[in-house]
Design an enzyme around this catalytic site. Structure first.
Site, PDB file in Angstrom:
ATOM      1  N   HIS A 105     -53.316  43.261  66.973  1.00 17.56           N
ATOM      2  CA  HIS A 105     -53.556  43.128  67.637  1.00 17.56           C
ATOM      3  C   HIS A 105     -51.965  43.459  68.294  1.00 17.56           C
ATOM      4  CE1 HIS A 105     -53.248  39.153  66.059  1.00 17.56           C
ATOM      5  NE2 HIS A 105     -52.126  39.099  67.224  1.00 17.56           N
ATOM      6  N   CYS A 140     -42.524  34.220  71.345  1.00 18.69           N
ATOM      7  CA  CYS A 140     -43.746  35.135  70.665  1.00 18.69           C
ATOM      8  C   CYS A 140     -44.980  34.684  70.991  1.00 18.69           C
ATOM      9  CB  CYS A 140     -43.173  34.725  69.488  1.00 18.69           C
ATOM     10  SG  CYS A 140     -41.652  33.362  68.367  1.00 18.69           S
ATOM     11  N   GLU A 200     -51.678  35.782  61.533  1.00 20.58           N
ATOM     12  CA  GLU A 200     -51.185  36.516  62.600  1.00 20.58           C
ATOM     13  C   GLU A 200     -51.235  37.998  61.330  1.00 20.58           C
ATOM     14  OE1 GLU A 200     -50.146  36.563  65.581  1.00 20.58           O
ATOM     15  OE2 GLU A 200     -49.648  34.681  65.201  1.00 20.58           O
ATOM     16  N   GLU A 202     -49.842  41.314  64.052  1.00 20.51           N
ATOM     17  CA  GLU A 202     -49.505  42.125  64.687  1.00 20.51           C
ATOM     18  C   GLU A 202     -48.380  43.598  64.570  1.00 20.51           C
ATOM     19  OE1 GLU A 202     -49.215  38.158  66.898  1.00 20.51           O
ATOM     20  OE2 GLU A 202     -47.190  38.531  66.386  1.00 20.51           O
TER      21      GLU A 202
END
Length: 286
Positions: A105, A140, A200, A202
């Site tokens: 993502h 973030c 995560e 990303e």
């Protein structure tokens, strides 16, 4: 209550429950997820979610974080940063989905400096689902699947999201951080587990901004803040690497520090930042 009403309630309950396992493949959906951008053939990916909201082990999840995890829709992208769909923060941060479905993502990391070129850091709150109590850059988060944050020209959607989250997390009002003052430096792609269950994956936009701001941290998001100069940050990194005082840095922040930050910081102070901006390359870091 009529039979049709009961049927409607059952249907809604089934469709909204995160305890239901969906296909791990993206599928095109004609459903409306307001606010719906005018995109053609953008899919919503339904990843397998084995735990219902409120049941173990999610029962202990902070209420604010639970709402954000289920209400916020992240933008799914491929490794070239093309939008391929969208899904909840919850689904996007489950390591099972990251490993099995390669769920990736879009995200951003803000580096906010004052007029003395000191960098504002934050310590994430203890209630954060991923990486609680670690120190990281100023802010973030993720642009969401909404029209204002999907604008790709000059990364405007990401910059709109950064302005929104600086207010949410640090109480920095929009007037203090105008969207046109954010400088998009580059992009990184990384993957990092948090605690085994969460993690995560990303494609992260790195944003610089130099502004003197008033900060009023939101305790649901931020445990502590501090401004540091380059030497103070180097000492912070040394302590984290040595495991002193239980100090930890977020994995994405460490990647930026180890690969780019001090060089970019020098250019910022010299007024030559434009010389090193690179929004064409996506740096795959581990």
């Amino acid at each position: 209550m009529s039979l049709s009403s009961n049927l409607l309630k059952a249907t809604l309950s089934l469709s909204l429950s995160p305890s239901i396992s969906f296909s791990s493949k993206c599928r095109f959906s004609s459903s409306v997820f307001p606010p719906r951008p005018r995109f053609s053939r953008v899919s919503r990916c339904f990843f397998s979610t084995k735990t219902a909201m409120g049941s173990a082990p999610d029962a202990a999840m902070d209420a604010v974080q639970r709402r954000l995890m289920f209400d916020d829709e992240c933008i799914l992208v491929d490794e070239s940063d093309n939008i391929v769909g969208h899904d909840s923060k919850y689904n996007c941060h489950l390591m099972d989905n990251i490993e099995s479905n390669k769920a990736l993502h879009r995200a951003f990391s803000v580096f906010l400096f004052n007029n003395k070129f000191e960098l504002l850091l934050q310590q994430r709150s203890a209630t954060k689902v991923t990486f609680p109590l670690v120190w990281t850059n100023t802010c973030c988060s993720h642009p969401l699947y909404r029209e204002s944050e999907l604008i790709e020209e000059d990364a405007l959607g990401v910059r709109n999201a950064a302005q929104r989250k600086l207010l949410d997390e640090l109480g920095i009002v929009a007037e203090d951080v105008p969207v046109d003052q954010f400088i998009s430096i580059g992009r990184i792609l990384y993957k990092a587990p948090s605690d085994g269950r969460w993690g995560e994956h990303e494609l992260d936009y790195l944003l610089f901004i130099v502004q003197n701001v008033h900060v009023n941290p939101n305790p649901d998001e931020v445990a502590d803040i501090k401004y540091v100069n380059q030497e103070q940050l180097k000492e912070l990194v040394r302590k984290a690497d040595a495991g002193e005082d239980g100090l930890k840095l977020s994995p994405w922040f460490k990647l930026v520090v180890n690969n780019f930050l001090f060089k970019w910081w020098d250019h910022l102070e010299k007024g030559t930042l434009n010389e090193i901006i690179d929004m064409k390359t996506i740096h795959k870091l581990t």
